[in-house]
Enzyme design. Structure first.
Site, PDB file in Angstrom:
ATOM      1  N   SER A  73       0.335  10.324   3.391  1.00  0.00           N
ATOM      2  CA  SER A  73      -0.702   9.548   2.197  1.00  0.00           C
ATOM      3  C   SER A  73      -2.255  10.504   1.590  1.00  0.00           C
ATOM      4  O   SER A  73      -2.648   9.312   1.509  1.00  0.00           O
ATOM      5  CB  SER A  73      -1.009   8.338   3.222  1.00  0.00           C
ATOM      6  OG  SER A  73       0.258   7.585   2.814  1.00  0.00           O
ATOM      7  N   LYS A  76      -2.931  10.460  -1.660  1.00  0.00           N
ATOM      8  CA  LYS A  76      -4.084   9.355  -2.110  1.00  0.00           C
ATOM      9  C   LYS A  76      -5.162  10.179  -2.279  1.00  0.00           C
ATOM     10  O   LYS A  76      -5.904   9.138  -3.169  1.00  0.00           O
ATOM     11  CB  LYS A  76      -3.615   8.414  -1.918  1.00  0.00           C
ATOM     12  CG  LYS A  76      -2.190   7.783  -1.367  1.00  0.00           C
ATOM     13  CD  LYS A  76      -1.709   6.679  -0.635  1.00  0.00           C
ATOM     14  CE  LYS A  76      -0.638   5.674  -0.533  1.00  0.00           C
ATOM     15  NZ  LYS A  76      -0.535   5.822   0.643  1.00  0.00           N
ATOM     16  N   SER A 138      -4.820   2.258   2.266  1.00  0.00           N
ATOM     17  CA  SER A 138      -3.641   3.128   1.587  1.00  0.00           C
ATOM     18  C   SER A 138      -1.877   2.720   1.793  1.00  0.00           C
ATOM     19  O   SER A 138      -1.004   2.950   1.789  1.00  0.00           O
ATOM     20  CB  SER A 138      -3.174   3.509   3.298  1.00  0.00           C
ATOM     21  OG  SER A 138      -2.103   5.087   3.171  1.00  0.00           O
TER      22      SER A 138
END
Length: 407
Positions: A73, A76, A138
């Site tokens: 993640s 991102k 997230s």
């Protein structure tokens, strides 16, 4: 031609500075010797680690910082950077409404879809709320909805990610989706590139960084049945544990392990850290706090030049002036281990003479600072004033001076 000008002792207010032991670095074991456990090698046990001091550009620690790895993640951060860039250019508004496509919802809801903002099919959500869902929660669903809203398709947005990644100089990064979802090795990055990405986010989009990063929690969606609002906490392990912590992003998949890119600022000094490849949630939290505490405790900064201070000058080619002043674009400082006296050597380096025209504030030189046993620190210097291109007679006079050896 590369030109190097020494900065005089009078210009640099720190030629003999007090500071401490040099940062420990991992050393390769002798042939036939059993390697020591990673935990005994430096300030963190993370298999991949990197820390940089933004005030000086000094790399305080690195371990396998250029190893290509799946970001999970932490990808991102790139998704968010693309959005921040469009917002600051006026091409994307925070109040723009985005629709959650039923196909997107179907793919990115439920336990198998990982972290979620708990969006609903057909729901209208603002860019601002989607960014909160990405940065704080997230949310995989939020990331894809924002990508489709900006570019029409997820693939179109991924193309934006890769173009901007190249523009930022992320040489060992490639993005295959806006989420960081495992994709057979298409998506990869390095600790060094993640730190560069974090630095660009903080420096180039400071207002948006403060607005979205560092939030302790965010509320979106409702539970089934009772319909209670769903509040989720930020997984950033530094928040509330390290003074001045305000970003950035955790990541975890089975393939990547547990990773984190974080930043904190104390007394005007900002550090960025990356750790990756850890094997547990709690291990990531402990290592993140320990690593960042080490960065602030074991190193100190010493001011060099205040923002706007004149550091020197550069020669100009075919300009309305033969020289241009070089100034600090921000407060510049050197980073040194705390406790030992060290002599600093500073010089101005640039490719010159610099060809006109030159814009005020243009980055045309670097201040290079060296100290015994410390990595070289390189900081930008910018043009103090604009220099126009010389007119016809100016160019002719410059040619005469060159022929006569006068310039």
């Amino acid at each position: 031609m590369k030109l190097r000008l020494l900065v005089s002792a009078a210009s640099v207010p720190l030629l003999a500075i007090a500071a401490s032991a040099q940062a420990p670095t991992a050393q390769a074991p002798a042939q036939g010797q059993t390697p020591a456990p990673i935990a005994n090698q430096g300030p963190t046990s993370a298999p991949v680690a990197y820390m940089v001091d933004l005030s000086s550009g000094a790399v305080l620690f690195e371990r396998d910082a250029d190893r290509r790895m799946p970001p999970a993640s932490m990808a991102k951060m790139m998704t968010t950077h693309v959005a921040f860039d469009l917002i600051d250019k006026g091409e994307l508004q925070l109040n723009r409404m985005c629709t959650v496509r039923p196909e997107t919802w179907q793919r990115w809801h439920g336990p198998q879809a990982g972290s979620t903002m708990f969006l609903s099919a057909g729901e209208q959500v603002s860019v601002e709320n989607l960014l909160h869902g990405i940065v704080t929660l997230s949310g995989n669903d939020a990331s894809v909805v924002l990508a489709e809203c900006i570019s029409g398709t997820e693939a179109g947005f991924v193309d934006l990610m890769n173009r901007q990644s190249q523009a930022l100089g992320l040489r060992n990064s490639h993005w295959g989706n806006p989420v960081g979802w495992p994709d057979g090795g298409v998506t990869y990055t390095t600790a060094r590139d993640l730190a560069t990405l974090a630095s660009s986010t903080i420096r180039n989009h400071p207002q948006l960084y403060r607005r979205f990063y560092g939030q302790e929690s965010f509320t979106w969606g409702r539970t089934m049945g009772s319909g209670q609002a769903i509040t989720q906490g930020n997984r950033n392990p530094l928040l509330g544990r390290v003074a001045g912590a305000d970003g950035l992003k955790t990541g975890h998949t089975e393939e990547a392990g547990y990773g984190f890119t974080g930043s904190a600022e104390q007394n005007g000094r900002r550090l960025i850290m990356v750790i990756a490849g850890l094997d547990s949630f709690n291990g990531r939290a402990a290592e993140a706090v320990r690593f960042m505490d080490w960065g602030f405790r074991s190193w100190q900064t010493r001011p060099l030049f205040q923002q706007g201070a004149r550091v020197g000058e550069a020669q100009v080619q075919l300009g309305s002036s033969d020289t241009v002043g070089l100034v600090a674009p921000r407060n510049l400082a050197a980073t040194l281990p705390a406790g030992l006296g060290r002599n600093l050597r500073a010089s101005i380096v640039y490719d010159g003479p610099v060809k006109a025209p030159i814009a005020q504030g243009q980055h045309i030189a670097n201040l290079v600072v060296q100290a015994d046993g410390v990595p070289t620190m390189t900081m930008p210097l910018v043009a103090e004033a604009a220099v126009e291109e010389a007119g016809f007679f100016g160019r002719m006079w410059a040619g005469i001076k060159h022929i006569l050896g006068m310039g």
